[in-house]
Write a protein that holds these residues in place. Structure first.
Motif, mmCIF file in Angstrom:
data_model
loop_
_atom_site.group_PDB
_atom_site.id
_atom_site.type_symbol
_atom_site.label_atom_id
_atom_site.label_comp_id
_atom_site.label_asym_id
_atom_site.label_seq_id
_atom_site.Cartn_x
_atom_site.Cartn_y
_atom_site.Cartn_z
ATOM 1 N N TYR A 124 -11.851 0.988 8.640
ATOM 2 C CA TYR A 124 -11.007 -0.048 8.050
ATOM 3 C C TYR A 124 -9.946 0.483 7.081
ATOM 4 O O TYR A 124 -9.054 -0.267 6.703
ATOM 5 C CB TYR A 124 -11.873 -1.052 7.291
ATOM 6 C CG TYR A 124 -12.816 -1.859 8.152
ATOM 7 C CD1 TYR A 124 -12.378 -2.499 9.303
ATOM 8 C CD2 TYR A 124 -14.156 -1.992 7.808
ATOM 9 C CE1 TYR A 124 -13.240 -3.242 10.087
ATOM 10 C CE2 TYR A 124 -15.024 -2.749 8.593
ATOM 11 C CZ TYR A 124 -14.567 -3.366 9.724
ATOM 12 O OH TYR A 124 -15.419 -4.109 10.493
ATOM 13 N N TRP A 125 -10.050 1.753 6.669
ATOM 14 C CA TRP A 125 -9.197 2.258 5.581
ATOM 15 C C TRP A 125 -8.416 3.486 6.038
ATOM 16 O O TRP A 125 -8.820 4.204 6.946
ATOM 17 C CB TRP A 125 -10.043 2.580 4.345
ATOM 18 C CG TRP A 125 -11.199 1.664 4.154
ATOM 19 C CD1 TRP A 125 -12.518 1.950 4.273
ATOM 20 C CD2 TRP A 125 -11.145 0.253 3.843
ATOM 21 N NE1 TRP A 125 -13.293 0.840 4.044
ATOM 22 C CE2 TRP A 125 -12.479 -0.229 3.789
ATOM 23 C CE3 TRP A 125 -10.101 -0.636 3.611
ATOM 24 C CZ2 TRP A 125 -12.792 -1.550 3.503
ATOM 25 C CZ3 TRP A 125 -10.414 -1.966 3.333
ATOM 26 C CH2 TRP A 125 -11.742 -2.409 3.274
ATOM 27 N N LEU A 126 -7.303 3.746 5.347
ATOM 28 C CA LEU A 126 -6.410 4.840 5.740
ATOM 29 C C LEU A 126 -5.805 5.513 4.518
ATOM 30 O O LEU A 126 -5.399 4.840 3.562
ATOM 31 C CB LEU A 126 -5.271 4.284 6.608
ATOM 32 C CG LEU A 126 -4.087 5.229 6.889
ATOM 33 C CD1 LEU A 126 -4.500 6.312 7.888
ATOM 34 C CD2 LEU A 126 -2.878 4.448 7.389
ATOM 35 N N THR A 127 -5.757 6.842 4.545
ATOM 36 C CA THR A 127 -4.906 7.600 3.629
ATOM 37 C C THR A 127 -3.968 8.431 4.498
ATOM 38 O O THR A 127 -4.422 9.093 5.437
ATOM 39 C CB THR A 127 -5.719 8.531 2.709
ATOM 40 O OG1 THR A 127 -6.549 9.382 3.512
ATOM 41 C CG2 THR A 127 -6.593 7.746 1.764
ATOM 42 N N PHE A 146 0.800 -1.228 0.000
ATOM 43 C CA PHE A 146 0.000 0.000 0.000
ATOM 44 C C PHE A 146 0.835 1.281 0.000
ATOM 45 O O PHE A 146 0.302 2.350 0.277
ATOM 46 C CB PHE A 146 -0.917 0.012 1.229
ATOM 47 C CG PHE A 146 -1.803 -1.195 1.363
ATOM 48 C CD1 PHE A 146 -2.904 -1.352 0.540
ATOM 49 C CD2 PHE A 146 -1.540 -2.172 2.311
ATOM 50 C CE1 PHE A 146 -3.727 -2.466 0.660
ATOM 51 C CE2 PHE A 146 -2.355 -3.288 2.449
ATOM 52 C CZ PHE A 146 -3.460 -3.440 1.610
ATOM 53 N N LEU A 147 2.122 1.186 -0.274
ATOM 54 C CA LEU A 147 3.005 2.346 -0.164
ATOM 55 C C LEU A 147 3.353 2.941 -1.523
ATOM 56 O O LEU A 147 3.887 2.255 -2.398
ATOM 57 C CB LEU A 147 4.297 1.950 0.561
ATOM 58 C CG LEU A 147 5.403 3.009 0.631
ATOM 59 C CD1 LEU A 147 4.942 4.204 1.472
ATOM 60 C CD2 LEU A 147 6.686 2.413 1.198
ATOM 61 N N ALA A 151 -4.125 2.470 2.644
ATOM 62 C CA ALA A 151 -4.117 1.068 3.063
ATOM 63 C C ALA A 151 -5.433 0.598 3.656
ATOM 64 O O ALA A 151 -6.206 1.374 4.221
ATOM 65 C CB ALA A 151 -2.995 0.849 4.084
ATOM 66 N N ALA A 152 -5.644 -0.709 3.516
ATOM 67 C CA ALA A 152 -6.570 -1.421 4.401
ATOM 68 C C ALA A 152 -5.797 -1.622 5.704
ATOM 69 O O ALA A 152 -4.651 -2.059 5.700
ATOM 70 C CB ALA A 152 -6.954 -2.760 3.787
ATOM 71 N N LYS A 153 -6.410 -1.299 6.833
ATOM 72 C CA LYS A 153 -5.665 -1.234 8.092
ATOM 73 C C LYS A 153 -5.431 -2.631 8.691
ATOM 74 O O LYS A 153 -5.880 -2.937 9.800
ATOM 75 C CB LYS A 153 -6.367 -0.314 9.075
ATOM 76 C CG LYS A 153 -6.407 1.139 8.595
ATOM 77 C CD LYS A 153 -6.763 2.131 9.678
ATOM 78 C CE LYS A 153 -8.090 1.918 10.308
ATOM 79 N NZ LYS A 153 -8.480 2.993 11.231
#
Length: 561
Positions: A257-260, A178-179, A307-309
């Motif tokens: 559940y998700w991250l930016t 996710f990077l 990412a999905a955390k």
């Protein structure tokens, strides 16, 4: 009376936990003063220019917005999407391994183009105090040099030139998870000196429709600045802009559940801003300019995690990127030191048993075993109290007109039988943080999402789909949402009711009625909760009841001899 004491003791312990946290974990007065001063300085820090945005108000469908501009495609094992060459922004991303619904194939989409109704994208660039310099903005059209598809090991290079002899480049790379890493450069092909400030920002138009809005979970803007965690609700940002200067850290937006997230380059001072003006803008800008000398270039790097955390992935990036507290994007809460180890134990049981519901039951068993001696002590005290109920009822009848004498007689009875009514609840209260921790762990982690149990429970992260009002599916009728009280919550309520029968009955009639209604109340309250949480409470009730029953039987026999 005993129930009142239990409630008072619970409140007292909760207060004690808060006080202890304030004493041992909250910042010292000196640290608070430094934080306060840093916030004051951040407001005063006007050397770095503001980041300006120009947006179109014309809304398009997501498909139309994606097709409007030229794009480069990216893909790895976990994500898929595209980067718009207009503005060089990451505005299209879906998670390949996560579906929106259990039954369906539509993938979770996180990012959307700027003209879509649910705009959500990330942008990097440069600003300057010199208003005469042409800079690329979110309308500038970048050109691709070389590779036209972004994938692990295959970087993409974008280029844009102004009319003043400055060339801007972005070299974008992606790993297999996710990077994203963006190296941006400015080549100064003139005989003048220019100063530039690198920035990055996340733009989001709407508050997520599926936001939990529950005290146990933070969703919204967050960041860690010089080891200080900052969490702001969306409403906080709408009400007031937040700014802070920092030497290191990260910032972003977290969903359940998700991250930016944006991670500034190491050893660079920056100012972070959380603000709202028709859209939420989470941004940072370096506060010390980079000087572009004649015929030389300057560069800057930003890491972006979308990412999905997943716990192991977040922990991996925390170490790989040399960050402090990046794992706090998962809201482990005050009891971090309990909640996170419990997750790893639960994850071990999941891999061992192959079923997440069984893992929940196994970790509940472990907690019951951990506190077995304490609970034995508590239940033994409660069983003695129950044995004394007939005598207490007799004393209540004898002294019904004199409460003072009644209290004295009860205290003499306690003293004679060697019973301390408070001692039974203290061991149980000690275990409360651990049981809250497992509740928290199951609520905030993505690993339970779309995991089945057995029978009708197909997704432990969703509420029980059955309802008592259509006899759990036997009647062909779909009740409204507020009447969906499933079989598992009903079972939980029944176990709570049965457990109450093992406890000493309250002496006060009003208390009796309240406690009789409590299992029904909790069944209705927990019905909309994820099935995994209800399963945990049910398993915990059954194990507690079994232990309590055995202790009370033994205590009864011992007393009768």
């Amino acid at each position: 009376m005993d129930s009142n004491k239990n409630i008072i003791a619970a409140i007292s312990l909760s207060a004690a936990i808060i006080v202890l946290w304030a004493l041992f974990f909250s910042p010292s007065p000196e640290d608070r003063e430094k934080i306060k001063q840093k916030r004051i300085d951040s407001v005063k820090s006007l050397d770095a220019p503001e980041i300006e945005n120009s947006e179109s108000n014309k809304l398009l469908s997501r498909t139309e917005a994606l097709n409007k501009d030229k794009r480069i495609i990216f893909e790895n094992d976990n994500v898929k999407g595209s980067i718009s060459l207009k503005g060089a922004i990451i505005d299209d991303l879906l998670f390949k391994n996560y579906n929106e619904k259990l039954e369906g194939t539509k993938k979770v989409v996180l990012l959307n183009p700027r003209n879509a109704s649910d705009t959500y994208y990330l942008e990097t660039g440069w600003v300057t105090n010199n208003k005469n310099i042409g800079l690329p903005d979110n309308k500038s059209k970048w050109k691709v040099e070389g590779n036209t598809k972004l994938s692990p090991g295959n970087d993409v290079k974008l280029k844009w030139k102004n009319d003043q002899g400055l060339t801007f480049e972005k070299i974008i790379s992606i790993d297999n998870k996710f990077l994203f890493t963006i190296n941006q450069k400015i080549k100064n092909n003139t005989n003048k000196i220019y100063n530039f400030y690198p920035y990055s920002q996340i733009i989001r138009k709407n508050i997520p429709k599926d936001i939990v809005n529950f005290f146990i979970l933070h969703e919204g803007p967050l960041g860690v600045f010089d080891d200080q965690l900052v969490e702001k609700d969306y409403d906080d940002v709408i009400d007031k802009k937040y700014s802070i200067n920092a030497e290191e850290g990260f910032l972003g937006i977290t969903d359940k559940y998700w991250l930016t997230s944006l991670i500034p380059e190491k050893n660079k001072n920056f100012r972070a801003d959380f603000e709202y003006s028709e859209k939420f803008k989470i941004s940072y800008i370096e506060t010390e300019p980079l000087e572009a000398e004649p015929n030389k270039q300057i560069s800057n790097k930003v890491d972006i995690v979308i990412a999905a955390k997943e716990v192991d992935v977040i922990d991996e990036y925390n170490e790989k990127l040399g960050l402090s507290k990046f794992d706090l994007v998962i809201d482990w809460g005050w009891f971090y030191w309990i909640v996170k180890p419990l997750f790893f134990l639960n994850d071990y049981f999941f891999k061992l048993a192959g079923n997440y519901g069984l893992a929940i039951i196994l970790i509940t068993v472990c907690l019951r075993l951990l506190f077995f001696p304490l609970n034995n002590y508590a239940f033994r005290s409660m069983s003695r109290m129950k044995i004394l109920q007939p005598e207490m009822a007799r004393l209540k009848e004898v002294h019904k007109d004199d409460k003072m004498k009644l209290q004295q007689a009860i205290m003499q009875l306690y003293k004679k039988e060697g019973v301390n009514p408070v001692s039974g609840c203290v061991p149980i209260l000690i275990s409360i943080p651990f049981f809250f921790a497992i509740y928290k762990m199951l609520f905030v982690t993505i690993e339970m999402r779309h995991q089945p149990f057995f029978g009708w429970i197909k997704d432990l992260s969703e509420k029980d789909p059955t309802s008592i009002f259509n006899l759990f599916g036997l009647i062909p009728w779909s009740p409204p949402d507020f009447l969906i009280i499933g079989a598992l919550p009903v079972l939980m309520g029944l176990t709570m009711w049965a457990q109450q029968k093992l406890n000493p009955a309250p002496q006060d009639d009003i208390q009796k009625k309240i406690f009789m209604f409590f299992p029904v109340f909790l069944t209705v309250i927990l019905a909309p909760f994820p099935s995994g949480l209800v399963l945990y409470w049910t398993a915990n009730n059954i194990l507690t009841m079994a232990q309590q029953y055995v202790i009370m039987k033994r205590t009864t026999v011992k007393t009768s001899q």
